[in-house]
Design an enzyme around this catalytic site. Sequence first.
Site, short mmCIF file in Angstrom:
data_model
loop_
_atom_site.label_atom_id
_atom_site.label_comp_id
_atom_site.label_asym_id
_atom_site.label_seq_id
_atom_site.Cartn_x
_atom_site.Cartn_y
_atom_site.Cartn_z
N SER A 183 -3.94 -9.00 1.89
CA SER A 183 -4.57 -9.51 3.22
C SER A 183 -5.73 -8.51 3.54
O SER A 183 -6.63 -9.35 3.85
CB SER A 183 -3.33 -9.09 4.34
N HIS A 238 4.02 -10.47 -0.57
CA HIS A 238 3.18 -9.55 0.06
C HIS A 238 4.21 -9.45 1.46
O HIS A 238 5.26 -9.17 1.44
CB HIS A 238 1.76 -10.00 0.27
N HIS A 241 5.99 -2.29 -6.22
CA HIS A 241 4.80 -2.26 -5.43
C HIS A 241 3.62 -2.15 -6.48
O HIS A 241 3.92 -1.90 -7.47
CB HIS A 241 4.73 -0.72 -4.61
N ARG A 276 6.51 4.83 4.49
CA ARG A 276 6.81 3.83 5.58
C ARG A 276 8.11 3.69 5.72
O ARG A 276 8.83 3.06 6.74
CB ARG A 276 5.96 2.66 5.59
N ASP A 325 9.16 -3.04 3.69
CA ASP A 325 9.72 -4.19 3.88
C ASP A 325 11.22 -3.93 3.73
O ASP A 325 11.98 -4.69 4.51
CB ASP A 325 9.31 -5.22 3.20
N1 NMX Z 1 12.48 -7.37 -8.32
C1 NMX Z 1 12.58 -7.82 -9.59
N2 NMX Z 1 11.50 -7.80 -10.30
C2 NMX Z 1 10.60 -6.90 -10.18
C3 NMX Z 1 10.58 -6.22 -9.03
C4 NMX Z 1 11.70 -6.66 -8.04
N3 NMX Z 1 11.68 -5.86 -6.85
N4 NMX Z 1 9.35 -5.54 -8.82
C5 NMX Z 1 8.71 -5.84 -9.88
N5 NMX Z 1 9.53 -6.83 -10.59
C6 NMX Z 1 9.20 -7.30 -12.00
C7 NMX Z 1 7.77 -8.09 -11.79
O1 NMX Z 1 8.11 -9.52 -11.42
C8 NMX Z 1 7.30 -8.27 -13.17
O2 NMX Z 1 8.11 -9.08 -13.89
P1 NMX Z 1 7.46 -10.15 -14.95
O3 NMX Z 1 6.63 -9.30 -15.91
O4 NMX Z 1 8.60 -10.88 -15.70
O5 NMX Z 1 6.23 -11.01 -14.12
C9 NMX Z 1 7.43 -6.84 -13.67
O6 NMX Z 1 8.66 -6.41 -12.78
C10 NMX Z 1 6.34 -5.96 -13.55
O7 NMX Z 1 6.04 -5.96 -12.07
P2 NMX Z 1 5.11 -4.49 -11.64
O8 NMX Z 1 4.10 -4.25 -12.41
O9 NMX Z 1 6.27 -3.56 -11.48
O10 NMX Z 1 4.91 -4.95 -10.10
P3 NMX Z 1 3.55 -5.90 -9.67
O11 NMX Z 1 2.67 -4.73 -9.27
O12 NMX Z 1 3.06 -6.98 -10.55
O13 NMX Z 1 4.00 -6.38 -8.27
C11 NMX Z 1 5.30 -6.61 -6.32
C12 NMX Z 1 4.47 -5.62 -7.11
C13 NMX Z 1 5.45 -5.82 -4.86
C14 NMX Z 1 4.76 -7.90 -6.15
C15 NMX Z 1 6.69 -6.51 -6.87
O14 NMX Z 1 7.17 -5.19 -6.95
C16 NMX Z 1 7.81 -7.32 -6.25
O15 NMX Z 1 7.90 -8.82 -6.39
N6 NMX Z 1 8.62 -6.78 -5.17
C17 NMX Z 1 9.67 -7.65 -4.22
C18 NMX Z 1 8.62 -8.31 -3.25
C19 NMX Z 1 8.34 -7.33 -2.27
O16 NMX Z 1 8.99 -6.31 -1.97
N7 NMX Z 1 6.94 -7.25 -1.91
C20 NMX Z 1 6.49 -6.60 -0.81
C21 NMX Z 1 5.59 -5.62 -1.19
C22 NMX Z 1 5.16 -4.65 0.04
N8 NMX Z 1 4.21 -5.63 0.92
O17 NMX Z 1 4.61 -5.52 2.08
O18 NMX Z 1 3.35 -6.42 0.59
C1 MLT Z 2 0.87 -3.53 2.27
O1 MLT Z 2 0.96 -2.98 3.25
O2 MLT Z 2 -0.28 -4.17 2.13
C2 MLT Z 2 1.60 -3.49 1.06
O3 MLT Z 2 2.09 -2.52 0.90
C3 MLT Z 2 1.03 -4.21 -0.22
C4 MLT Z 2 -0.07 -3.61 -0.93
O4 MLT Z 2 -0.49 -2.33 -0.48
O5 MLT Z 2 -0.50 -3.98 -1.75
#
Ligand code: NMX
Ligand code: MLT
Length: 471
Positions: A277, A307, A353, A362, A408
């Site tokens: 964002s 996100h 993350h 947080r 979250d």
């Molecule tokens: N559950 C299952 N798989 C996960 C998760 C999770 N919570 N977190 C990461 N992975 C997987 C990810 O999908 C990826 O799989 P693939 O290689 O098959 O595509 C692998 O682990 C490597 O990912 P990372 O490098 O650890 O994470 P990345 O930086 O790519 O993504 C998020 C970060 C936040 C997108 C990821 O951890 C996620 O999808 N979390 C769940 C959704 C979430 O809680 N998002 C909120 C973030 C905070 N916010 O408010 O923005």
């Molecule tokens: C945020 O607050 O924007 C989330 O934790 C995602 C991020 O920092 O990438």
Amino acid sequence: MVFLRGVSVLSKIRSRLAQQSATLGSVRWLQIQSASDLDLRSQLKDLIPEQQERLKKLKSEHGKVELGKITLDMVIGGMRGMTGLLWETSLLDPEEGIRFRGLSIPECQKVLPAALPGGQPLPEGLLWLLLTGKVPNKDQVDSLSKELQSRSSVPEYVYKAIDALPITSHPMTQFASGIMALQVQSEFQKAYEKGISKAKYWEPTFEDSLNLIARVPVVAAYVYRRIYKNGQIIPSDESLDYGGNFSHMLGFDDPKMLELMRLYVTIHSDHEGGNVSAHTAHLVASALSDPYLSFAAALNGLAGPLHGLANQEVLLWIKSVVEECGENITTEQLKEYVWKTLNSGKVVPGYGHGVLRQTDPRYVCQRDFALKYLPDDPLFQLVSKLYEVVPPILTQLGKVKNPWPNVDAHSGVLLNYFGLSEARYFTVLFGVSRSIGICSQLIWDRALGLPLERPKSVTMDWVESFCKKAA
Ligand code: NMX
Ligand code: MLT
């Protein structure tokens, strides 16, 4: 045991934070200001030339210093770890989490003015801190509260624009549409059309930003009451502060919920510049799109499930656990449920993350809030149990870089406890909060004269031939 490891991580973070707060007095820019400096705009006017000089000096003396290496993994991996943006208001450390102008969340809880003695920080105080780098006193915060109140009137056509959408539209769609309708009043757009000089861009950006921050809670509350409370709108209470009044307009007047809203808005406000964002807003604003256009674009990124929408997903997921297994679910059943989610190709929402490599502070401060106000709430207990169960499973997958919970994972159960149980609405609350961080930085973007953002992209053909030559 994993839970205990988590707890020991929490206590490590806490003791590090305690040490850092002891050194608080030595932070160069940190000043508690005198009561006479009540005008935020004139404070900024004083600060801007010195920061412009600072950037000019950095450019001329160190412009060619290399800040890191760019690898192909970074280019195809979502630019993870690639330093590419200037963002003044906050900085994220992978281990200890966010610092707002150098202050951690516990430090903000300690030094920012509160509505109640020893209570949660007022988001207006954080806005002052993000904009100026200085900790405001209570008079300054009260004065900013009043200023925001005085800017909070929303034109009728904004409500009509929202009303034109089906009531079943996602709350984020209604909210972002309302923000686009607010854009009609952009001071920046008017000034640009009249031919404003570059050196003055920050001034209408400041006006738009403060107006936008003042109006987002009114629009957000309208969306909530329209969808969930038969359109019965609650007028603003001018005796209340920003967070308290937002809670009141939503229909929640329990003083503990007001405190929760102040904490919620403060901790969700800013998370350095690379998150989807914030980065979106910065990119769009770099084309000299005004703060309304830029913030509406940011909201559309926030509405994605990886996100901001993750807060919706977490509560829906937790409720699906309860529906299937009951509130007294055993650890074994919970493990099975987590595996079922993963095996169906989904992520566990609220965990992982892009930058953090520890439990999100947080999450920690929301857990502290829950321990104080709702320790026996069954959904809070389930959230605690998940903290025990999820990290080892994600670690076992072998690919997840951060198995720990993010912001979250906790917010939904707190809101749900006080009666705000409509999960689809949660990302709107995140959006209201994020207006504070994004708009603060957009003012600095224009004050510092940051240019159009335009990174280079390449094709796979280009990469193949580059790598062949490099081999
Ligand atoms: N559950 C299952 N798989 C996960 C998760 C999770 N919570 N977190 C990461 N992975 C997987 C990810 O999908 C990826 O799989 P693939 O290689 O098959 O595509 C692998 O682990 C490597 O990912 P990372 O490098 O650890 O994470 P990345 O930086 O790519 O993504 C998020 C970060 C936040 C997108 C990821 O951890 C996620 O999808 N979390 C769940 C959704 C979430 O809680 N998002 C909120 C973030 C905070 N916010 O408010 O923005
Ligand atoms: C945020 O607050 O924007 C989330 O934790 C995602 C991020 O920092 O990438």
